[in-house]
Design an enzyme around this catalytic site. Structure first.
Site, PDB file in Angstrom:
ATOM      1  N   GLU A  45       0.720  -1.228   0.021  1.00  0.00           N
ATOM      2  CA  GLU A  45      -0.038   0.130  -0.101  1.00  0.00           C
ATOM      3  C   GLU A  45       0.878   1.000   0.023  1.00  0.00           C
ATOM      4  OE1 GLU A  45      -3.370   0.062   2.891  1.00  0.00           O
ATOM      5  OE2 GLU A  45      -2.657  -1.755   3.579  1.00  0.00           O
ATOM      6  N   PHE A  47       1.537   5.025   1.196  1.00  0.00           N
ATOM      7  CA  PHE A  47       1.299   5.858   2.405  1.00  0.00           C
ATOM      8  C   PHE A  47       1.653   7.277   1.931  1.00  0.00           C
ATOM      9  CE2 PHE A  47       0.646   1.881   4.002  1.00  0.00           C
ATOM     10  CZ  PHE A  47      -0.429   2.088   4.827  1.00  0.00           C
ATOM     11  N   LYS A  94       9.728   1.831  15.556  1.00  0.00           N
ATOM     12  CA  LYS A  94      10.115   3.403  15.863  1.00  0.00           C
ATOM     13  C   LYS A  94       9.106   4.182  14.742  1.00  0.00           C
ATOM     14  CE  LYS A  94      14.142   3.079  13.215  1.00  0.00           C
ATOM     15  NZ  LYS A  94      15.904   3.329  13.298  1.00  0.00           N
ATOM     16  N   ASP A 111       8.534  -1.555   7.218  1.00  0.00           N
ATOM     17  CA  ASP A 111       9.651  -1.974   7.266  1.00  0.00           C
ATOM     18  C   ASP A 111      10.184  -3.175   8.106  1.00  0.00           C
ATOM     19  OD1 ASP A 111      12.714  -1.984   7.076  1.00  0.00           O
ATOM     20  OD2 ASP A 111      13.041   0.094   7.497  1.00  0.00           O
TER      21      ASP A 111
END
Length: 227
Positions: A45, A47, A94, A111
């Site tokens: 997807e 973003f 993170k 990630d």
């Protein structure tokens, strides 16, 4: 040279709102002089607003409810990963690895390059991740999926303060010393919402006291969302 392609697909087994970008594959096969070459591309997807860290820095004045909804979505992603058998541990959670669509407020974990399948706490693992977000047990090389819960607490701290945890430290060695001695980051003193501060402290508690991701869904911090 002859080419053949297999189209992308989105796995039916992954829920649309799992908190992880849906991903498909696109395979390219090339036949050249009797030799076959293959290439697999992953398509996920898009973003448009980029990472959550960048987005948060551009939007400095956000209400507590906004961060609470972000946190719920991130936590849902962890529940999805940890719910596999064996569990999938992200190991580098993170704000730089979380992505957002600002238009609809959808936040998802990305990630997964350092992610691994967990085969019990007894097996030695790699010391890997970003120091500011690494749980103490990661340095001891014996850990479980709760290292992601610890990192999630630090993510919420970063969202609240708009700075990395342990920003008072000048190098990784100082961070390591504070983390292994279980000294809380100074940034916690900047969190004005007591409800959020209590939630962060729950996430970064010592391993024996730290809940798992699914248990955190029942934390009082998310009561307004559950209801």
């Amino acid at each position: 040279m002859r080419l053949s392609r297999r189209p992308a697909y989105l796995p039916a087994s992954q829920p649309k709102n799992a908190g992880i970008p849906r991903c498909g594959t696109f395979s390219l096969f090339a036949n050249r002089e009797g030799r076959v070459f293959s290439q697999v591309n992953f398509i996920s997807e898009m973003f448009a607003s980029g990472t959550l860290r960048r987005y948060r820095k551009r939007h400095r004045h956000l209400g507590d409810d906004v961060m609470k909804h972000w946190g719920w979505q991130i936590l849902s992603g962890l529940v999805y990963l940890h719910g596999h058998k064996p569990p999938i541990v992200h190991r580098d959670l993170k704000c730089d690895n979380i992505f957002i669509n600002g238009a609809d407020g959808v936040v998802k974990i990305g990630d997964l390059g350092l992610a691994t399948m967990l085969h019990g706490r007894t097996a030695p693992q790699s010391v890997i991740g970003t120091p500011e977000f690494m749980a103490p047990e990661l340095y001891e090389e014996y850990y479980d999926d709760r290292v992601d819960v610890y990192a999630f607490g630090m993510v919420m701290l970063e969202l609240a303060t708009m700075e990395y945890p342990y920003s008072e430290c000048s190098n990784a060695a100082q961070i390591y010393r504070k983390v292994t001695l279980q000294v809380r980051p100074a940034g916690l003193q900047k969190v004005t919402c007591k409800e959020l501060a209590d939630f962060i402290n729950t996430c970064i508690a010592p391993l024996e006291q730290r809940p798992r991701s699914r248990q955190l869904l029942k934390h009082p911090y998310f009561a307004s969302i559950r209801n």
